[in-house]
Design an enzyme around this catalytic site. Structure first.
Site, PDB file in Angstrom:
ATOM      1  N   LYS A   1     -49.689  -0.669 -28.950  1.00 47.53           N
ATOM      2  CA  LYS A   1     -48.950  -1.921 -28.862  1.00 47.53           C
ATOM      3  C   LYS A   1     -49.687  -3.068 -29.523  1.00 47.53           C
ATOM      4  O   LYS A   1     -49.093  -3.888 -30.219  1.00 47.53           O
ATOM      5  CB  LYS A   1     -48.664  -2.274 -27.399  1.00 47.53           C
ATOM      6  CG  LYS A   1     -47.766  -1.306 -26.673  1.00 47.53           C
ATOM      7  CD  LYS A   1     -47.408  -1.803 -25.280  1.00 47.53           C
ATOM      8  CE  LYS A   1     -48.626  -2.071 -24.421  1.00 47.53           C
ATOM      9  NZ  LYS A   1     -49.413  -0.854 -24.136  1.00 47.53           N
TER      10      LYS A   1
ATOM     11  N   ARG B   1     -43.652  -4.976 -17.239  1.00 44.47           N
ATOM     12  CA  ARG B   1     -43.602  -3.520 -17.190  1.00 44.47           C
ATOM     13  C   ARG B   1     -43.169  -3.002 -15.825  1.00 44.47           C
ATOM     14  O   ARG B   1     -43.294  -1.820 -15.537  1.00 44.47           O
ATOM     15  CB  ARG B   1     -44.945  -2.923 -17.595  1.00 44.47           C
ATOM     16  CG  ARG B   1     -46.125  -3.332 -16.768  1.00 44.47           C
ATOM     17  CD  ARG B   1     -47.392  -2.735 -17.365  1.00 44.47           C
ATOM     18  NE  ARG B   1     -48.598  -3.153 -16.657  1.00 44.47           N
ATOM     19  CZ  ARG B   1     -49.825  -2.896 -17.096  1.00 44.47           C
ATOM     20  NH1 ARG B   1     -49.988  -2.242 -18.211  1.00 44.47           N
ATOM     21  NH2 ARG B   1     -50.870  -3.297 -16.413  1.00 44.47           N
TER      22      ARG B   1
ATOM     23  N   ARG C   1     -62.141   5.812 -28.856  1.00 40.67           N
ATOM     24  CA  ARG C   1     -62.047   4.358 -28.948  1.00 40.67           C
ATOM     25  C   ARG C   1     -63.354   3.682 -28.544  1.00 40.67           C
ATOM     26  O   ARG C   1     -64.038   4.094 -27.616  1.00 40.67           O
ATOM     27  CB  ARG C   1     -60.906   3.864 -28.057  1.00 40.67           C
ATOM     28  CG  ARG C   1     -60.575   2.404 -28.218  1.00 40.67           C
ATOM     29  CD  ARG C   1     -59.170   2.111 -27.748  1.00 40.67           C
ATOM     30  NE  ARG C   1     -58.896   2.644 -26.434  1.00 40.67           N
ATOM     31  CZ  ARG C   1     -57.748   3.219 -26.080  1.00 40.67           C
ATOM     32  NH1 ARG C   1     -56.786   3.363 -26.955  1.00 40.67           N
ATOM     33  NH2 ARG C   1     -57.570   3.660 -24.845  1.00 40.67           N
TER      34      ARG C   1
ATOM     35  N   ARG D   1     -65.212   2.142 -22.844  1.00 37.83           N
ATOM     36  CA  ARG D   1     -64.835   1.620 -21.541  1.00 37.83           C
ATOM     37  C   ARG D   1     -64.666   2.758 -20.535  1.00 37.83           C
ATOM     38  O   ARG D   1     -64.181   3.840 -20.896  1.00 37.83           O
ATOM     39  CB  ARG D   1     -63.529   0.832 -21.643  1.00 37.83           C
ATOM     40  CG  ARG D   1     -63.619  -0.374 -22.545  1.00 37.83           C
ATOM     41  CD  ARG D   1     -62.338  -1.167 -22.568  1.00 37.83           C
ATOM     42  NE  ARG D   1     -61.184  -0.379 -23.004  1.00 37.83           N
ATOM     43  CZ  ARG D   1     -60.068  -0.910 -23.492  1.00 37.83           C
ATOM     44  NH1 ARG D   1     -59.954  -2.214 -23.619  1.00 37.83           N
ATOM     45  NH2 ARG D   1     -59.069  -0.142 -23.865  1.00 37.83           N
TER      46      ARG D   1
ATOM     47  N   ARG E   1     -53.893   7.054 -15.412  1.00 38.73           N
ATOM     48  CA  ARG E   1     -53.204   5.815 -15.780  1.00 38.73           C
ATOM     49  C   ARG E   1     -51.853   6.089 -16.433  1.00 38.73           C
ATOM     50  O   ARG E   1     -50.877   5.375 -16.199  1.00 38.73           O
ATOM     51  CB  ARG E   1     -54.098   4.993 -16.704  1.00 38.73           C
ATOM     52  CG  ARG E   1     -53.572   3.586 -16.975  1.00 38.73           C
ATOM     53  CD  ARG E   1     -54.640   2.695 -17.564  1.00 38.73           C
ATOM     54  NE  ARG E   1     -55.098   3.141 -18.868  1.00 38.73           N
ATOM     55  CZ  ARG E   1     -56.278   3.678 -19.109  1.00 38.73           C
ATOM     56  NH1 ARG E   1     -57.139   3.871 -18.113  1.00 38.73           N
ATOM     57  NH2 ARG E   1     -56.623   4.041 -20.320  1.00 38.73           N
TER      58      ARG E   1
END
Length: 243
Positions: free
Chosen positions: A32, A107, A142, A175, A186
């Site tokens: 996004k 959301r 990432r 992270r 998640r």
């Protein structure tokens, strides 16, 4: 921008309708943020990201930031009341005539209803959908610069020097919420929580889903984000031509 789309882009850039917002939805890690930057660049939106607000709060080290960090590290979603407060405050600062691109909010149906009550009706919803196994692999690769929130990954924007931020030269980190277990949890929670808001906007005829599958060459080359953006551009061109 392709010549055939320039007229549609110009019309969209000039369409600053009072109280209107475009919403971009998608699983955590679906791209996004990357696609939002392209939409801002190509179509003149103002990007309003709940994720950016939360990262800034975490970086500040405030009591609220520590609370958010604990929630994020656990793989849970930030509570409605907190996100609503942060995002609506930002919308008030922008003013009612700004054409905004909402990223990560609303959301849930509760957030969507709060947005409507704030007189920011959504005129279209762009939903990004990426296979879960791709998202888990993407998260594992990432790296993030914590102070700025800049994110790097091999498939959609690697850093120039491996392990270091392009702007500051400071070290990048993985992270805790990018670990496989946290990502899987998640994603399951995201689908459970956001399904009602997807149905909410689908029922209103406002939601379009983009998977990138109409551009299989890009997908097979590991460039699903580029494939999805091409679909989004084609959709916006058609919508603008109809308006």
């Amino acid at each position: 921008i392709p010549p055939s789309m320039r007229g549609a882009v110009a019309r969209l850039k000039g369409r600053h309708v009072r109280g209107v917002a475009t919403l971009i939805l998608g699983q955590p890690g679906a791209g996004k943020g990357t696609i939002s930057k392209k939409l801002v660049r190509d179509y003149g939106y103002v990007h309003v990201s709940s994720g950016d607000f939360l990262r800034r709060e975490i970086s500040s080290g405030s009591k609220l930031g520590q609370q958010v960090q604990t929630i994020v590290d656990s793989g849970a979603l930030v509570p409605d009341d907190l996100l609503i407060k942060l995002v609506l405050h930002q919308l008030e600062e922008l003013g009612p005539s700004t054409q905004v691109l909402l990223d990560g909010f609303p959301r849930t149906v509760g957030q969507a209803e709060a947005l409507t009550a704030h007189h920011r009706p959504v005129d279209q919803v762009l939903r990004l959908e990426v296979p879960a196994e791709e998202l888990v692999a993407r998260a594992a690769s990432r790296r993030v610069h914590l102070r700025s929130g800049r994110v790097y990954a091999a498939d959609f924007g690697p850093e120039k020097v491996p392990g270091f931020d392009d702007v500051t030269g400071e070290p990048l980190v993985v992270r805790p919420d990018d670990q496989e277990e946290a990502v899987t949890r998640r994603l399951a929670l995201y689908d459970e929580v956001t399904r009602p808001v997807v149905d909410y906007y689908t029922t209103q005829g406002l939601l379009t889903t983009f998977t990138g599958e109409t551009h299989p060459g890009l997908v097979s080359a590991g460039r699903r984000s580029d494939a999805i953006y091409r679909e989004v551009q084609q959709h916006l061109g058609v919508c603008s031509a109809k308006s």
